[in-house]
Design an enzyme around this catalytic site. Structure first.
Site, mmCIF file in Angstrom:
data_model
loop_
_atom_site.group_PDB
_atom_site.id
_atom_site.type_symbol
_atom_site.label_atom_id
_atom_site.label_comp_id
_atom_site.label_asym_id
_atom_site.label_seq_id
_atom_site.Cartn_x
_atom_site.Cartn_y
_atom_site.Cartn_z
ATOM 1 N N ARG A 1 0.810 -1.219 0.000
ATOM 2 C CA ARG A 1 0.000 0.000 0.000
ATOM 3 C C ARG A 1 0.845 1.272 0.000
ATOM 4 O O ARG A 1 0.383 2.327 0.418
ATOM 5 C CB ARG A 1 -0.926 -0.003 1.218
ATOM 6 C CG ARG A 1 -1.879 -1.195 1.241
ATOM 7 C CD ARG A 1 -2.747 -1.197 2.479
ATOM 8 N NE ARG A 1 -3.670 -2.330 2.482
ATOM 9 C CZ ARG A 1 -4.570 -2.564 3.436
ATOM 10 N NH1 ARG A 1 -4.663 -1.727 4.459
ATOM 11 N NH2 ARG A 1 -5.361 -3.623 3.363
ATOM 12 N N CYS B 1 -0.265 15.907 -14.177
ATOM 13 C CA CYS B 1 0.137 14.992 -15.254
ATOM 14 C C CYS B 1 0.697 13.718 -14.629
ATOM 15 O O CYS B 1 0.182 12.635 -14.855
ATOM 16 C CB CYS B 1 1.155 15.668 -16.161
ATOM 17 S SG CYS B 1 0.503 17.120 -17.020
ATOM 18 N N ASN C 1 10.243 14.937 -15.957
ATOM 19 C CA ASN C 1 9.566 14.013 -15.047
ATOM 20 C C ASN C 1 10.363 12.739 -14.813
ATOM 21 O O ASN C 1 10.494 12.277 -13.674
ATOM 22 C CB ASN C 1 8.182 13.659 -15.571
ATOM 23 C CG ASN C 1 7.242 14.833 -15.662
ATOM 24 O OD1 ASN C 1 6.331 14.835 -16.497
ATOM 25 N ND2 ASN C 1 7.421 15.847 -14.821
ATOM 26 N N ASP D 1 3.849 15.205 -22.218
ATOM 27 C CA ASP D 1 4.389 15.943 -23.355
ATOM 28 C C ASP D 1 5.837 15.487 -23.512
ATOM 29 O O ASP D 1 6.685 15.780 -22.673
ATOM 30 C CB ASP D 1 4.277 17.441 -23.043
ATOM 31 C CG ASP D 1 5.157 18.323 -23.898
ATOM 32 O OD1 ASP D 1 5.716 17.843 -24.898
ATOM 33 O OD2 ASP D 1 5.281 19.519 -23.558
ATOM 34 N N ALA E 1 2.868 24.919 -24.647
ATOM 35 C CA ALA E 1 1.416 24.910 -24.815
ATOM 36 C C ALA E 1 0.789 24.981 -23.432
ATOM 37 O O ALA E 1 1.213 24.272 -22.519
ATOM 38 C CB ALA E 1 0.965 23.646 -25.541
ATOM 39 N N HIS F 1 2.276 11.955 -25.950
ATOM 40 C CA HIS F 1 2.041 12.805 -27.116
ATOM 41 C C HIS F 1 3.191 13.756 -27.443
ATOM 42 O O HIS F 1 4.043 14.047 -26.609
ATOM 43 C CB HIS F 1 0.750 13.616 -26.927
ATOM 44 C CG HIS F 1 0.761 14.493 -25.708
ATOM 45 N ND1 HIS F 1 0.266 14.072 -24.498
ATOM 46 C CD2 HIS F 1 1.187 15.768 -25.518
ATOM 47 C CE1 HIS F 1 0.382 15.046 -23.611
ATOM 48 N NE2 HIS F 1 0.952 16.082 -24.204
ATOM 49 N N ILE F 2 3.143 14.205 -28.691
ATOM 50 C CA ILE F 2 4.041 15.235 -29.214
ATOM 51 C C ILE F 2 3.179 16.362 -29.761
ATOM 52 O O ILE F 2 2.246 16.117 -30.537
ATOM 53 C CB ILE F 2 4.923 14.684 -30.354
ATOM 54 C CG1 ILE F 2 5.900 13.626 -29.845
ATOM 55 C CG2 ILE F 2 5.682 15.810 -31.043
ATOM 56 C CD1 ILE F 2 6.642 12.931 -30.979
ATOM 57 N N SER G 1 -0.750 11.822 -18.645
ATOM 58 C CA SER G 1 -0.459 12.530 -19.891
ATOM 59 C C SER G 1 0.980 12.999 -19.835
ATOM 60 O O SER G 1 1.452 13.439 -18.785
ATOM 61 C CB SER G 1 -1.420 13.724 -20.023
ATOM 62 O OG SER G 1 -1.080 14.541 -21.113
#
EC number: 2.1.1.45
Length: 279
Positions: free
Chosen positions: A142, A161, A192, A184, A278, A222-223, A182
């Site tokens: 846990r 994210c 990250n 980038d 972005a 994604h790019i 998600s």
């Protein structure tokens, strides 16, 4: 060449060759420079896996590694959502998401700082609970932290994210699995992947564990379309051996780490590449 460079390039190539465009949809993200929609190519459910024989940091471009660690300390050690605190460290990567009160709302550090667990009759936050459990109850299944709190999502400047960590102690080794809803790949992933590996090394050191595996899972991988040209340039660059990360061995308390307790040794890398943000 580093293991991270190889895995990173393979995912980038996969997205460019077979990623699905979202240009037929209205999207939330906009280019910071002109406010037009920021579209992506994406694939689902990618995994990056490391045995911790080297530090996962890109060598095909320069990564601002000190900035990445400062953001990590802001979230995990200070448990702060105050953008000015990050600015005082010389970091401005959250400025575009600053709310009127100067914070990023109920996101990231705010969630880690909420005292919602109990240890010996005292309320503690997620980080302190994790540290206590890893030390005193290592066999538990846990050992998780969670930033995705449905009760607070509407009060966040940006929903997390990277939203979850899960920790494992096996044969005296501390392993970490990270989940990102998600990522980038041009801007977010290099930060990250590196910073959560640093976190693993910090916690292993203060608790006296050896390093185990490090796994980084990505949901929407994604790019952004304006990043494709520079990513193609980056993939063609020479790859170098991974550097060594020195962490001050005298630090035995998680909250005593400062940016001066980290050094990246022999970091050889390609030139800096600029990728538009972005928001």
């Amino acid at each position: 060449m580093s293991h991270y460079d190889q895995q990173y390039n393979a995912i980038i190539q996969k997205i460019i060759e077979s990623g699905i465009s979202d240009e037929e949809y209205q999207v939330r993200t906009k280019w910071d420079s002109d406010g037009t929609p920021a579209h992506t190519l994406s694939i689902m459910s990618e995994k990056m896996r490391f045995d911790n024989s080297e530090v996962p940091i890109l060598t095909t471009k320069k990564v601002a590694w000190k900035t990445a660690i400062k953001e990590l300390l802001w979230i995990w050690q200070l448990k702060s959502n105050d953008v000015q605190v990050l600015n005082d460290m010389g970091v401005h990567i959250w400025d575009q998401w600053r709310l009127e009160d100067g914070t990023i709302g109920a996101a990231y550090g705010y969630q880690l700082g909420k005292k919602n667990r109990t240890v010996n009759g005292q309320k503690v936050d997620q980080v302190d609970y994790l540290l206590h459990q890893l030390k005193h109850n290592p066999s538990s299944r846990r050992h998780l932290t969670m930033l995705w709190n449905p009760d607070d999502l509407d009060g966040m400047a940006l929903t997390p994210c990277v939203y979850e960590t899960q920790w494992y102690v096996k044969e005296g080794k501390l392993s970490l699995e990270v989940r990102a809803r998600s990522n980038d790949m041009a801007l977010g992933n290099p930060f990250n992947v590196f910073q959560y590996n640093v976190l693993q090394r910090m916690i292993a050191q203060v608790l006296g564990y050896e390093l185990g595996e490090y796994i980084f899972n990505i949901g929407d991988c994604h790019i952004y379309t304006r990043h494709i040209d520079n990513l193609n340039i980056q993939m063609k660059r020479e790859q170098y051996e991974a550097p060594k990360l020195w962490i001050n061995p005298d630090i035995k308390n998680f909250y005593d780490f400062t940016i001066d307790d980290f050094k990246l040794i022999d970091y050889k890398h390609g030139d800096k590449l600029t990728f538009e943000v972005a928001v």
